[in-house]
Design an enzyme around this catalytic site. Structure first.
Site, PDB file in Angstrom:
ATOM      1  N   GLU A  80       0.824  -1.204   0.000  1.00  0.00           N
ATOM      2  CA  GLU A  80       0.000   0.000   0.000  1.00  0.00           C
ATOM      3  C   GLU A  80       0.863   1.261   0.000  1.00  0.00           C
ATOM      4  O   GLU A  80       1.783   1.398   0.785  1.00  0.00           O
ATOM      5  CB  GLU A  80      -0.941   0.009   1.204  1.00  0.00           C
ATOM      6  CG  GLU A  80      -1.916  -1.162   1.253  1.00  0.00           C
ATOM      7  CD  GLU A  80      -2.878  -1.188   0.075  1.00  0.00           C
ATOM      8  OE1 GLU A  80      -3.058  -0.133  -0.587  1.00  0.00           O
ATOM      9  OE2 GLU A  80      -3.451  -2.263  -0.181  1.00  0.00           O
ATOM     10  N   CYS A 143      -8.131  -2.482   7.827  1.00  0.00           N
ATOM     11  CA  CYS A 143      -6.794  -2.457   7.218  1.00  0.00           C
ATOM     12  C   CYS A 143      -6.327  -1.019   6.997  1.00  0.00           C
ATOM     13  O   CYS A 143      -5.220  -0.642   7.386  1.00  0.00           O
ATOM     14  CB  CYS A 143      -6.790  -3.225   5.899  1.00  0.00           C
ATOM     15  SG  CYS A 143      -6.861  -5.021   6.092  1.00  0.00           S
ATOM     16  N   HIS A 167      -1.248  -5.845   1.685  1.00  0.00           N
ATOM     17  CA  HIS A 167      -2.364  -6.783   1.656  1.00  0.00           C
ATOM     18  C   HIS A 167      -1.926  -8.100   1.042  1.00  0.00           C
ATOM     19  O   HIS A 167      -1.109  -8.120   0.114  1.00  0.00           O
ATOM     20  CB  HIS A 167      -3.524  -6.215   0.828  1.00  0.00           C
ATOM     21  CG  HIS A 167      -4.482  -5.401   1.620  1.00  0.00           C
ATOM     22  ND1 HIS A 167      -4.610  -4.031   1.462  1.00  0.00           N
ATOM     23  CD2 HIS A 167      -5.378  -5.745   2.585  1.00  0.00           C
ATOM     24  CE1 HIS A 167      -5.550  -3.585   2.290  1.00  0.00           C
ATOM     25  NE2 HIS A 167      -6.031  -4.602   2.979  1.00  0.00           N
TER      26      HIS A 167
END
Length: 216
Positions: A80, A143, A167
């Protein structure tokens, strides 16, 4: 030796396992050379997850933090780029909480970028034979809550830290009919070891200058 904290989540949404915790445990059990890795399981609960993350950082005093979460449907490990300051839960968390359009941190900045070299991390995983990509959204569930919260902890309490979020796909046992992408946790862990080695040796400001963007 670089000290690393890696976290995964407890199962949520009716699942019996969470591949993020499975992979984190495997990495801690067999860390990359030159890294001392500790794993911590976070509750899939708004607020409590960040309290547990703060406690783990205080207990382990790491140099680098990698938080993991499950992204069912994604075909590979996705690093991310950014966490945003909004909780907008499509489903309740494990405590029944379902915040809608609420800030992760009231009066906090709109977003925090990862302080890991996201493109170098992706390249390292691909070189290790594990499918990987840069992601520009961590969602708006727990998350992203942790991705943003980690950035805020680094900015306000632990300025020596570098950290980010990735992830992982479903594990094969979660999609026994094979109708969605899945990766064995051992394969994910193999890629994460390469990710951590790259992150430990590469400052974010020296990240690779390669295209990993998206048009939409």
């Amino acid at each position: 030796m670089t000290r690393v904290l890696i976290t995964g989540f407890a199962p949520f949404g009716g699942e019996r396992v969470n591949p993020s915790w499975q992979a984190a445990s495997l990495v801690a059990a067999e860390p990359p050379a030159g890294l001392a890795v500790t794993a911590a399981e976070l509750p899939c609960v708004f607020g409590e997850s960040l309290d547990a993350l703060r406690d783990a950082i205080r207990a382990d005093n790491p140099d680098l933090v990698l938080c993991l979460g499950q992204a069912g449907g994604r075909p590979g490990v996705t690093v991310e780029r950014v966490g945003i300051n909004v909780d907008d839960a499509r489903i309740p968390d494990n405590a029944g909480g379902q915040p809608i359009d609420e800030p992760v941190v009231p009066d906090g900045p709109a977003a925090y970028f990862s302080t890991l070299p996201v493109k170098a991390c992706v390249a390292a995983m691909r070189e290790a034979g594990v499918p990987a990509a840069v992601s520009n959204t961590a969602g708006t569930f727990v998350c992203n809550h942790v991705a943003y919260g980690l950035g805020h902890l680094i900015a306000t309490e632990f300025p020596h830290l570098r950290g980010g979020f990735a992830h992982v796909p479903w594990a094969p046992e979660q999609v026994p009919d094979g109708t969605a992408p899945a990766l064995p946790p051992a394969t994910v862990a193999h890629g994460l070891r390469a990710l951590l080695a790259a992150a430990a040796r590469t400052p974010a400001e020296q990240d690779l200058k390669v295209t990993e963007g998206a048009t939409h």
